[in-house]
Structure formats: C-alpha cells, structure tokens
Design a protein around this motif. Structure first.
Motif, PDB file in Angstrom:
ATOM      1  N   PHE A  30       0.785  -1.183  -0.195  1.00  0.00           N
ATOM      2  CA  PHE A  30       0.094  -0.076   0.071  1.00  0.00           C
ATOM      3  C   PHE A  30       0.846   1.319   0.190  1.00  0.00           C
ATOM      4  N   THR A  31       2.005   1.450   0.763  1.00  0.00           N
ATOM      5  CA  THR A  31       2.805   2.396   0.800  1.00  0.00           C
ATOM      6  C   THR A  31       3.459   2.652  -0.476  1.00  0.00           C
ATOM      7  N   VAL A  32       3.980   1.612  -1.099  1.00  0.00           N
ATOM      8  CA  VAL A  32       4.555   1.632  -2.551  1.00  0.00           C
ATOM      9  C   VAL A  32       3.610   2.350  -3.415  1.00  0.00           C
ATOM     10  N   TRP A  33       2.273   1.558  -3.543  1.00  0.00           N
ATOM     11  CA  TRP A  33       1.218   2.275  -4.420  1.00  0.00           C
ATOM     12  C   TRP A  33       1.023   3.814  -4.028  1.00  0.00           C
ATOM     13  N   LEU A  34       0.849   4.113  -2.761  1.00  0.00           N
ATOM     14  CA  LEU A  34       0.384   5.318  -2.457  1.00  0.00           C
ATOM     15  C   LEU A  34       1.692   6.421  -2.937  1.00  0.00           C
ATOM     16  N   VAL A  35       2.784   5.974  -2.649  1.00  0.00           N
ATOM     17  CA  VAL A  35       3.887   6.791  -3.126  1.00  0.00           C
ATOM     18  C   VAL A  35       4.256   6.789  -4.743  1.00  0.00           C
ATOM     19  N   ALA A  36       3.546   5.867  -5.378  1.00  0.00           N
ATOM     20  CA  ALA A  36       3.749   5.908  -6.908  1.00  0.00           C
ATOM     21  C   ALA A  36       2.368   7.023  -7.315  1.00  0.00           C
ATOM     22  N   CYS A  37       1.283   6.844  -6.450  1.00  0.00           N
ATOM     23  CA  CYS A  37       0.382   7.741  -7.036  1.00  0.00           C
ATOM     24  C   CYS A  37       0.860   9.362  -6.639  1.00  0.00           C
ATOM     25  N   LEU A  38       1.623   9.523  -5.583  1.00  0.00           N
ATOM     26  CA  LEU A  38       1.778  10.812  -5.229  1.00  0.00           C
ATOM     27  C   LEU A  38       2.737  11.320  -6.221  1.00  0.00           C
ATOM     28  N   VAL A  39       3.750  10.444  -6.690  1.00  0.00           N
ATOM     29  CA  VAL A  39       4.729  10.954  -7.443  1.00  0.00           C
ATOM     30  C   VAL A  39       4.250  11.252  -8.874  1.00  0.00           C
ATOM     31  N   SER A  40       3.575  10.405  -9.557  1.00  0.00           N
ATOM     32  CA  SER A  40       2.786  10.598 -10.689  1.00  0.00           C
ATOM     33  C   SER A  40       1.746  11.452 -10.629  1.00  0.00           C
ATOM     34  N   TRP A  41       0.909  11.990  -9.634  1.00  0.00           N
ATOM     35  CA  TRP A  41       0.015  12.833  -9.559  1.00  0.00           C
ATOM     36  C   TRP A  41      -1.319  12.264 -10.141  1.00  0.00           C
ATOM     37  N   HIS A  42      -1.423  10.891 -10.385  1.00  0.00           N
ATOM     38  CA  HIS A  42      -2.783  10.736 -10.659  1.00  0.00           C
ATOM     39  C   HIS A  42      -2.736   9.084  -9.975  1.00  0.00           C
ATOM     40  N   LEU A  43      -4.021   8.446 -10.106  1.00  0.00           N
ATOM     41  CA  LEU A  43      -4.517   7.362  -9.315  1.00  0.00           C
ATOM     42  C   LEU A  43      -4.107   6.199 -10.285  1.00  0.00           C
ATOM     43  N   VAL A  44      -3.169   5.411  -9.674  1.00  0.00           N
ATOM     44  CA  VAL A  44      -2.658   4.252 -10.113  1.00  0.00           C
ATOM     45  C   VAL A  44      -3.654   2.937  -9.847  1.00  0.00           C
ATOM     46  N   ASN A  45      -3.703   2.165 -10.622  1.00  0.00           N
ATOM     47  CA  ASN A  45      -4.492   0.863 -10.624  1.00  0.00           C
ATOM     48  C   ASN A  45      -4.046   0.349  -9.086  1.00  0.00           C
ATOM     49  N   PRO A  46      -4.998  -0.031  -8.112  1.00  0.00           N
ATOM     50  CA  PRO A  46      -4.637  -0.501  -6.966  1.00  0.00           C
ATOM     51  C   PRO A  46      -4.481  -1.965  -6.766  1.00  0.00           C
ATOM     52  N   TRP A  47      -3.294  -2.537  -7.504  1.00  0.00           N
ATOM     53  CA  TRP A  47      -2.856  -3.575  -7.724  1.00  0.00           C
ATOM     54  C   TRP A  47      -2.618  -4.361  -6.287  1.00  0.00           C
ATOM     55  N   TRP A  48      -2.385  -3.647  -5.248  1.00  0.00           N
ATOM     56  CA  TRP A  48      -2.364  -4.318  -3.903  1.00  0.00           C
ATOM     57  C   TRP A  48      -3.544  -5.000  -3.394  1.00  0.00           C
ATOM     58  N   LEU A  49      -4.686  -4.671  -4.062  1.00  0.00           N
ATOM     59  CA  LEU A  49      -5.804  -5.283  -3.483  1.00  0.00           C
ATOM     60  C   LEU A  49      -6.022  -6.668  -3.552  1.00  0.00           C
ATOM     61  N   TRP A  50      -5.187  -7.288  -4.789  1.00  0.00           N
ATOM     62  CA  TRP A  50      -5.172  -8.571  -4.851  1.00  0.00           C
ATOM     63  C   TRP A  50      -4.278  -9.459  -3.730  1.00  0.00           C
ATOM     64  N   SER A  51      -3.287  -8.709  -2.943  1.00  0.00           N
ATOM     65  CA  SER A  51      -2.874  -9.281  -1.789  1.00  0.00           C
ATOM     66  C   SER A  51      -3.893  -9.483  -0.695  1.00  0.00           C
TER      67      SER A  51
END
Length: 72
Positions: A30-51
């Motif tokens: 989740f932290t990696v996903w959140l950082v990716a969203c903040l760095v790219s300034w758009h919502l990245v697919n929440p791939w962590w939900l599978w885990s």
C-alpha cells in the motif's frame, strides 16, 4: 479429533505469524502504491488489493481451521 496443548499453541503461534507477515506485506504494498500515486500525480490501479483479498481469504481460512469453537 483431539489436539494436544503443545500442538494447539504452535498452531496459534503459526497463525499469528502468518497474519503478521500478511499485514506487513500489505502495508508495504500500500505504501509503495501510495508513493507511486503521489509521485505521478494520478491514481494508479490499486494492484495491492489482490494481495489483501486473496491473502485475507487464506488467513481467514487458517484462523477458521484452527479456532476452538468450530463445530465438530
């Protein structure tokens, strides 16, 4: 089926360890996903939900299988 006290305590320890590892992995993802969203300034697919989902089912089944109040 009768389970000895030492086996019961090792099952409880195992499910706690598995649950802790599952939570830690999901927090990191989740932290990696959140950082990716903040760095790219758009919502990245929440791939962590599978885990979270698949792992949650596995951890839930482990807790259910080792619970004391399960019907015989």
């Amino acid at each position: 089926m009768v389970v000895s006290v030492s086996t019961r305590s090792s099952l409880v320890t195992t499910r706690r360890v598995v649950t802790g590892v599952w939570v830690a992995v999901n927090v990191v993802q989740f932290t990696v996903w959140l950082v990716a969203c903040l760095v790219s300034w758009h919502l990245v697919n929440p791939w962590w939900l599978w885990s979270v989902g698949v792992g949650g089912v596995i951890v839930g089944a482990l807790w259910w299988a080792t619970s004391r109040k399960r019907p015989a």
